[in-house]
Design a protein around this motif. Structure first.
Motif, PDB file in Angstrom:
ATOM      1  N   ALA A 508      -4.250   2.571  -1.675  1.00 14.43           N
ATOM      2  CA  ALA A 508      -4.840   1.658  -0.578  1.00 14.43           C
ATOM      3  C   ALA A 508      -6.031   0.858  -0.997  1.00 14.43           C
ATOM      4  O   ALA A 508      -6.196  -0.153  -0.590  1.00 14.43           O
ATOM      5  N   MET A 509      -7.013   1.284  -1.726  1.00 14.77           N
ATOM      6  CA  MET A 509      -8.124   0.704  -2.234  1.00 14.77           C
ATOM      7  C   MET A 509      -7.588  -0.637  -2.908  1.00 14.77           C
ATOM      8  O   MET A 509      -7.998  -1.687  -2.701  1.00 14.77           O
ATOM      9  N   GLU A 510      -6.800  -0.262  -3.966  1.00 10.72           N
ATOM     10  CA  GLU A 510      -6.238  -1.618  -4.678  1.00 10.72           C
ATOM     11  C   GLU A 510      -5.531  -2.482  -3.781  1.00 10.72           C
ATOM     12  O   GLU A 510      -5.591  -3.673  -3.926  1.00 10.72           O
ATOM     13  N   ARG A 511      -4.618  -2.059  -3.031  1.00 13.04           N
ATOM     14  CA  ARG A 511      -3.794  -3.021  -2.016  1.00 13.04           C
ATOM     15  C   ARG A 511      -4.959  -3.899  -1.462  1.00 13.04           C
ATOM     16  O   ARG A 511      -4.624  -5.123  -1.087  1.00 13.04           O
ATOM     17  N   ASN A 512      -5.756  -3.095  -0.617  1.00 14.82           N
ATOM     18  CA  ASN A 512      -6.683  -3.860   0.078  1.00 14.82           C
ATOM     19  C   ASN A 512      -7.325  -4.902  -0.529  1.00 14.82           C
ATOM     20  O   ASN A 512      -7.595  -6.077  -0.095  1.00 14.82           O
ATOM     21  N   LEU A 519      -4.030 -12.120  -3.387  1.00 12.33           N
ATOM     22  CA  LEU A 519      -3.257 -11.542  -4.578  1.00 12.33           C
ATOM     23  C   LEU A 519      -1.736 -10.839  -4.166  1.00 12.33           C
ATOM     24  O   LEU A 519      -1.915 -10.141  -2.992  1.00 12.33           O
ATOM     25  N   ILE A 520      -1.164 -10.700  -4.730  1.00 15.98           N
ATOM     26  CA  ILE A 520       0.423 -10.143  -4.532  1.00 15.98           C
ATOM     27  C   ILE A 520       0.133  -8.684  -4.899  1.00 15.98           C
ATOM     28  O   ILE A 520      -0.169  -8.309  -6.250  1.00 15.98           O
ATOM     29  N   PRO A 521       0.265  -7.673  -4.111  1.00 18.34           N
ATOM     30  CA  PRO A 521      -0.155  -6.223  -4.446  1.00 18.34           C
ATOM     31  C   PRO A 521       0.848  -5.491  -5.116  1.00 18.34           C
ATOM     32  O   PRO A 521       1.102  -4.472  -4.600  1.00 18.34           O
ATOM     33  N   LEU A 522       1.297  -5.838  -6.291  1.00 24.10           N
ATOM     34  CA  LEU A 522       2.299  -5.418  -6.903  1.00 24.10           C
ATOM     35  C   LEU A 522       2.191  -3.949  -7.200  1.00 24.10           C
ATOM     36  O   LEU A 522       0.793  -3.893  -7.969  1.00 24.10           O
ATOM     37  N   GLY A 523       2.690  -2.964  -7.070  1.00 25.75           N
ATOM     38  CA  GLY A 523       2.522  -1.774  -7.679  1.00 25.75           C
ATOM     39  C   GLY A 523       1.577  -0.759  -6.784  1.00 25.75           C
ATOM     40  O   GLY A 523       1.170   0.299  -7.262  1.00 25.75           O
ATOM     41  N   SER A 524       1.281  -1.302  -5.789  1.00 27.99           N
ATOM     42  CA  SER A 524       0.297  -0.642  -4.700  1.00 27.99           C
ATOM     43  C   SER A 524       1.075   0.188  -3.771  1.00 27.99           C
ATOM     44  O   SER A 524       0.698   1.431  -2.994  1.00 27.99           O
ATOM     45  N   ALA A 525       2.455   0.209  -3.727  1.00 27.78           N
ATOM     46  CA  ALA A 525       3.065   1.019  -2.528  1.00 27.78           C
ATOM     47  C   ALA A 525       3.591   2.316  -3.343  1.00 27.78           C
ATOM     48  O   ALA A 525       3.779   2.394  -4.598  1.00 27.78           O
TER      49      ALA A 525
END
Length: 581
Positions: A508-512, A519-525
């Motif tokens: 979540a920290m990186e996604r947010n 930015l496209i949150p690739l790899g955050s899920a």
């Protein structure tokens, strides 16, 4: 120079041969206990107070494991992964302040240790790493699992040595242990497999008490600090983990000086969180009140604290900065410094308090001038506004559960004296923002290294080191999977710890941060397993909760259980304030 004797030898004809010189002690036998290297290491560690060694079995440590099984002074804690073993040692050292030890085999074993050892090195705690190495005849070859361990460990340890001969062990081990405990750092010893069984010429030596004799601080630096504090109209104390041994004195000083108090995350339980002078933590996860008051203070007194986040500490420090720390290299690191004191806070703070009282004729409160009443009102106003804001946040409800409500439930459920082991991630920020510490609690975190996977190994170590405490680990779903199988270790050891997993399906920290920067949150899920099911498969207790009421009930039951429990709570994707890339 050493004394010598001259011996004259006569040849067969009665003439005097060439003179020979040798030391008077030449030829004497050095004392020895008849121990092999494995026995020697274990006996020496025990005499230094080591009670546990965390590790994973491997070819190059089989002989020392055999010797460990024959004695009862040191307990071996078999882990699932060497990284976890090193994190356990790091956490034990953080909690107790004493030397902790981990062990691994050559090659992959030592490489796996490195992340946990880096955590200990970054947070400056005493850890000794012992690793097996390939046989001496195979050193430098392409044999399996060979690597130059000293080159490998050079960037993490303060000292790393390869044992080249059993007779070198007494001096080498003593020096490495001394380095670790006096500097608060990581030391490392490699032992080739064939040397474990060789006899050591030498005797073990107990821990020398002089290593922790505190150095007396001269009067002048303390008197100067007292004078600066006495003259300040708006003082603020910034407390870090180093204040643990002098927490009551820190409170007395704050009250005597009417100073605002701000803490780092590990220091949260070291000052009453409901005290009118307490303004919260510093940083994104901390309080807005802390940043505001630090910017307005005309004197900042740093006590055992080194964390100085540029975005939340004053960019232009207007106040006088005074710092007290036992490690001289920490003074002025990353921030301005006007006056530094190198010393043990247990010794410095009582003298600082006495100097303040003496300067005001023995009165129990600070005399005017300066008049600190306006500053006390300012502190109370900012702290009240902050506490009202987080109280409102923590009252949020719903399913999935808002992370603020999760931390409120943890804060309410954790008893006095509990150890809270907090992993790295978005939940760390929510914890620091919402959690209100109770007396005697401790908070363990991966402070500067900030590795994922810290919480569960730390909880195992805390449960072993201080079994009278309740232990609660809090991890995000991204961090939990890094060391999840140490839950099996907890089951086998019958440890009554609780692992709370924040299940929001993301890093979540990186996604947010990525979404906030477009930015496209690739790899955050993250597609998570059934964590509660894993716990039950390991032989522990598992809970799945989706509401605050279910969470509160699960915490109540888990904290009363005799064995390990895991609580998987579905959590809403709320974003921590001030999140940015």
């Amino acid at each position: 120079m050493g004394q010598t004797v001259m011996e004259k030898k006569a040849d067969a004809a009665g003439t005097t041969a060439a003179t020979e010189w040798r030391p008077v002690n030449s030829g004497q036998t050095s004392p020895a206990e008849g121990l092999n290297a494995a026995q020697y290491v274990l006996k020496q560690l025990a005499e230094w107070g080591v009670e546990r060694i965390y590790g994973v079995i491997g070819d190059a440590t089989l002989y020392v494991l055999d010797e460990m099984a024959k004695q009862n002074r040191i307990r071996y804690v078999p882990c699932r992964h060497e990284e976890a073993a090193a994190l356990m040692a790091s956490a034990e050292a953080k909690l107790t302040g004493k030397l902790a030890v981990c062990m691994a085999t050559s090659g992959p074993g030592i490489v796996n240790l490195m992340n946990g050892l880096a955590d200990a090195a970054a947070d400056k705690v005493p850890v000794m790493a012992i690793t097996g190495q390939v046989d001496t005849a195979k050193m430098g070859t392409r044999t399996k699992q060979y690597i130059d361990q000293q080159r490998l460990m050079g960037g993490i340890t303060a000292a790393t040595e390869l044992l080249a001969h059993p007779d070198a062990l007494p001096e080498t081990l003593q020096r490495l242990l001394t380095e670790a405990v006096t500097a608060g750092t990581v030391a490392h010893l490699s032992v080739p497999r064939d040397l474990w069984r060789m006899t050591v010429k030498g005797v073990t030596a107990g821990y020398p008490a002089h290593l922790h004799q505190s150095m007396q601080v001269p009067n002048d630096p303390v008197e100067k600090a007292a004078a600066l504090l006495r003259q300040a109209s708006r003082p603020l104390l910034y407390l870090g983990r180093g204040i643990a041994s002098a927490a009551p004195e820190a409170r007395e000083l704050a009250e005597l000086a009417s100073a605002a108090v701000v803490t780092t995350l590990p220091a949260r339980p070291l000052f009453p969180n409901d005290h009118p002078l307490y303004a919260g933590g510093l940083g994104q996860a901390g309080s807005e009140a802390a940043s505001v008051l630090m910017a307005e203070a005309d004197l900042l007194l740093l006590l055992g604290a080194t964390w100085w986040p540029d975005d939340y500490a004053p960019a232009d420090v207007r106040g006088t900065v005074v710092q007290v720390d036992a490690a001289r290299e920490q003074l002025g690191m990353g921030h301005p410094l006007h006056h530094g004191i190198v010393g043990d806070l247990r010794e410095v703070l009582p003298r600082l308090i006495a100097a303040l009282r003496q300067g005001q004729g023995g009165a129990g409160t600070m005399a005017a001038p300066p008049d600190r009443a306006p500053w006390a009102e300012r502190i109370a106003r900012e702290a009240k506004a902050w506490k009202a804001a987080i109280t409102e946040e923590a009252a949020k409800d719903g399913s999935p559960v808002p992370p603020q409500r999760v931390m409120k439930a943890v804060s309410d459920a954790a008893p006095e004296g509990a150890v809270l082991c907090v992993d790295t991630g978005d939940h760390t920020l929510w914890f620091d923002r919402i959690f209100q510490a109770k007396p005697g609690q401790r908070v363990l975190v991966s402070g500067r290294w900030r590795t994922l996977g810290f919480a569960l190994p730390a909880a195992v170590a805390a449960s072993l080191a201080e079994p009278e405490r309740r232990v609660l680990a809090i991890a995000g779903d991204g961090g939990a999977v890094q060391t999840l199988m140490e839950f099996q270790t907890a089951v086998e050891l019958e440890l009554p710890l609780v692992l709370l997993i924040i299940d929001n399906g993301a890093y979540a920290m990186e996604r947010n941060r990525m979404e906030g920067a477009a930015l496209i949150p690739l790899g955050s899920a993250i597609r998570n397993p059934d964590f509660a099911g894993v716990a039950e498969a390991c032989g522990g207790k598992g809970y799945r909760v989706q509401t605050a009421a279910e969470l509160e009930e699960a915490l109540l039951q888990s904290l009363q259980a005799r064995g390990p429990s895991l609580i998987q709570v579905r959590t809403a994707p709320d974003r921590v304030p001030h999140t940015k890339l």
